[in-house]
Enzyme design. Structure first.
Site, short mmCIF file in Angstrom:
data_model
loop_
_atom_site.label_atom_id
_atom_site.label_comp_id
_atom_site.label_asym_id
_atom_site.label_seq_id
_atom_site.Cartn_x
_atom_site.Cartn_y
_atom_site.Cartn_z
N GLN A 60 0.76 -1.03 0.04
CA GLN A 60 -0.09 0.03 0.05
C GLN A 60 0.76 1.31 0.14
O GLN A 60 0.91 1.98 -0.91
CB GLN A 60 -0.82 0.00 1.22
N ASP A 61 1.30 1.58 1.24
CA ASP A 61 2.45 2.60 1.14
C ASP A 61 3.69 2.58 1.99
O ASP A 61 3.59 1.39 2.74
CB ASP A 61 1.53 3.80 1.60
#
Length: 210
Positions: A60-61
């Site tokens: 995701q991040d």
């Protein structure tokens, strides 16, 4: 960076979305602490050339804690305490394959063996998960996926987390793409009900000794 990804990056840098993204990240760095350091943002592409990419782990991040993010999705440097999501990944790898649990969370050996450790968003504000989502990184990640999708070589995608699962690659006309969607390895999503199989079997397997 190897010439193949270097050429790709040079083309993307000239596009309007990337110029806006660059300005956004520069403004964020001027006013907040941002992870990872600027020199590590494209480390995933530097560590795994396009020509040798066999598996893509799409997260995701980056980790948003101080000193954690190093440019490789889910990885941390050897002297950094492993986050819970990374411990879950390595535990499942151990359960699936019998490989010993490493004493560190450095996944560079995976990258060197053709596992592209890429996040959907490549930067994040300190302490604020998903704070750089929706500002252009998704367009960049989509371009990476399209580039891999166009190859004749088979690529396996492991999609962990909601934001990564929506980036499912289109099936190449060459039949070269396979994707596996799985729950995020984060503690809140990796817990199982009693009696449920504790292993997903979706972890890439480095060679012994790494």
């Amino acid at each position: 960076m190897h010439r193949d990804w270097g050429t790709f990056l040079a083309i993307e840098r000239e596009k309007p979305y990337f110029r806006e993204l660059t300005a956004f990240v520069a403004h964020e760095r001027a006013n907040h602490v941002v992870h990872p350091p600027d020199a590590m943002v494209f480390r995933a592409l530097e560590a795994t050339p396009l020509a040798t990419t066999k598996v893509v782990v799409l997260g995701q991040d980056p980790y948003h804690g101080a000193g954690q993010a190093n440019g490789l999705a889910f990885s941390v440097d050897r002297d950094v305490t492993m986050p819970p999501s990374l411990r879950n990944i390595l535990r499942e790898l151990h359960d699936d394959t019998g490989l010993p649990l490493p004493g560190h969370g450095d996944l560079r050996p995976w990258a060197e063996q053709g596992v592209l450790l890429l996040n959907t968003t490549l930067t994040v504000r300190d302490g604020e998960a998903a704070s750089h989502s929706g500002h252009g990184w998704e367009s960049f990640t989509d371009a990476v996926i399209r580039t891999l999708d166009a190859r004749t070589e088979r690529t396996v995608f492991l999609l962990w987390g909601t934001s990564s699962r929506v980036r499912t690659p289109r099936r190449s006309p060459h039949g070269g793409v396979s994707s596996v969607r799985d729950r995020s390895p984060a503690p809140t999503t990796s817990s199982r009900r009693p009696g449920e199989n504790p292993s997903t079997g979706h972890c890439p397997r480095p060679r012994k000794g790494d």
